[in-house]
Design an enzyme around this catalytic site. Structure first.
Site, PDB file in Angstrom:
ATOM      1  N   VAL A 189      -5.513   8.008  11.076  1.00 26.13           N
ATOM      2  CA  VAL A 189      -5.227   8.442   9.712  1.00 26.13           C
ATOM      3  C   VAL A 189      -4.265   7.437   9.088  1.00 26.13           C
ATOM      4  O   VAL A 189      -3.239   7.103   9.687  1.00 26.13           O
ATOM      5  CB  VAL A 189      -4.584   9.853   9.746  1.00 26.13           C
ATOM      6  CG1 VAL A 189      -4.128  10.273   8.359  1.00 26.13           C
ATOM      7  CG2 VAL A 189      -5.557  10.868  10.326  1.00 26.13           C
ATOM      8  N   CYS A 190      -4.591   6.948   7.904  1.00 24.34           N
ATOM      9  CA  CYS A 190      -3.737   5.961   7.240  1.00 24.34           C
ATOM     10  C   CYS A 190      -2.388   6.566   6.872  1.00 24.34           C
ATOM     11  O   CYS A 190      -2.320   7.601   6.197  1.00 24.34           O
ATOM     12  CB  CYS A 190      -4.406   5.448   5.974  1.00 24.34           C
ATOM     13  SG  CYS A 190      -3.269   4.508   4.927  1.00 24.34           S
ATOM     14  N   VAL A 191      -1.314   5.895   7.292  1.00 15.04           N
ATOM     15  CA  VAL A 191       0.023   6.457   7.091  1.00 15.04           C
ATOM     16  C   VAL A 191       0.385   6.561   5.614  1.00 15.04           C
ATOM     17  O   VAL A 191       0.935   7.576   5.171  1.00 15.04           O
ATOM     18  CB  VAL A 191       1.094   5.653   7.879  1.00 15.04           C
ATOM     19  CG1 VAL A 191       1.177   4.213   7.429  1.00 15.04           C
ATOM     20  CG2 VAL A 191       2.454   6.322   7.741  1.00 15.04           C
TER      21      VAL A 191
END
Lengths: 102, 144, 133
Positions: free
Chosen positions: C80-82
């Protein structure tokens, strides 16, 4: 070096299919998925757009998405091949790149 | 795919194309696409940006978001030259269909290190046909 | 056909868009054909797949659970992209601590990392496929 173009929007609400078809090259494939499958219906107001491709590109529609929308028995445009998720995977892996027209 | 001539043996350089087809502010896609370009620049790949359909609206000059309460990210496009992102292809037909010309877009330039650091325009207006050919040369096409 | 290394990017939000469902069926089909899934990267509203706090109706699919179970079965790397996750309130324990938040919600089998992970997938995988809005 053919490209797989994926269109997931209905051509009746969005210009993704139109824009995609404006950028396809001979030998490319266009795959209609999700609401994009509405573009595969024969006799619609946008049928001419895909019909104009005249065999220069391969046209596919995702069968599970047609079925979900009650379109399995509806006549599709000539030249549209109906494929399943396995066929989708085969297109991605055999063509050189995939481009999503979001 | 082009093999890298850099020091990392076996590393590859791929051609990355970012396709921008959406206008800014109404949805987050233009901003989050730009954020990928900024991070991706550190990976030393061949990067090209394409602006077509409503994506051409991302580059208009004079954007002022003060009254909508949203951050104006349009200045960031002008900074991309410093990250060696210098290939902006804008589709002529998309401009024309929207009543825009190159003069409606911000000036985006870079300093060419191979040409005595001369300042050059990053934006090139190309035809739909030319853009289709550019798309077909890529290894990875990212679109959000 | 020989095995191909695939990268998958999901940018459409779960339940609102079909993107995460289509990607799930695609990944299952690819695994059945013996291809390798290098990474599944969640970006834009796609990061919302990665919260374990969703409670969809029992007669519908549970998108997060489906992905968590598929990941466990096939050792998938779900990232998941931070930056996108922080905007939308998807946090792991470390991030919640760093940001002074009172809880985390990342689902089993998902991890939070940077956008570089998507670029790396583009470089390393033979093909990158985007399922979006």
């Amino acid at each position: 070096m053919p490209t797989l173009h994926m269109v997931n929007k209905s051509p009746f609400e969005d210009n993704a299919l139109q824009s995609c078809l404006g950028h396809v090259l001979k030998g490319d494939a266009v795959l209609l998925i999700e609401d994009g499958v509405y573009g595969a219906l024969a006799g619609s107001a946008v049928a001419g757009m895909l019909g104009q491709q005249n065999g220069a590109v391969s046209l596919y529609a995702l069968g599970p998405d047609l079925a979900a929308r009650g379109l399995s028995e509806k006549p599709l445009l000539g030249g549209v091949d109906v494929i399943d998720y396995g066929g989708f995977v085969d297109l991605v892996t055999t063509l050189d790149r995939s481009q999503s027209w979001l | 795919m082009v093999m890298d001539e850099g020091p990392l043996e076996g590393s590859v350089t791929k051609r990355f194309l970012y396709v921008n087809r959406r206008a800014p502010y109404g949805t987050i896609y233009a901003l989050e696409s730009l954020e990928v370009v900024l991070i991706g620049a550190a990976f030393e790949q061949e990067v090209t940006l394409a602006f077509l359909d409503d994506g051409v609206f991302q580059l208009t000059k004079g954007q002022d978001t003060g009254a909508i309460g949203v951050k104006n990210f349009s200045p960031a496009y002008r900074a991309l030259g410093d990250y060696d992102v210098t290939n902006f292809y804008v589709e002529a037909e998309s401009l024309g269909e929207r009543g825009l010309t190159l003069d409606d877009l911000q000036q985006i330039t870079y300093e060419d290190e191979d040409d005595d650091w001369k300042e050059k325009p990053s934006i090139r207006v190309v035809s739909r046909r030319e853009l289709a050919a550019i798309m077909a040369e890529q290894d990875v096409i990212l679109s959000f | 056909m020989s095995a191909v290394k695939l990268g998958v990017v999901i940018t459409g939000g779960p339940y609102t868009r079909q993107a995460s469902d289509t990607a799930y069926q695609f990944v299952k089909a690819a695994l059945e054909k013996g291809h390798e899934i290098f990474r599944v990267f969640f970006y834009n509203d796609g990061v919302n797949v990665g919260t374990r706090l969703t409670v969809p109706p029992q007669d519908d699919r549970n998108i997060q659970k489906n992905w968590s179970e598929l990941a466990e079965r096939h050792k998938l790397d779900l990232v998941v992209c931070v930056a996108a996750a922080q905007r939308r309130g998807i946090l792991d324990k470390d991030e919640a601590g760093r940001q002074g938040k009172d809880g985390d919600n990342i689902a089993p089998g998902f991890r939070i990392s940077g956008l570089g992970q998507m670029i790396e997938a583009g470089i390393v995988a033979d093909r990158l496929v985007i399922f979006g809005d």
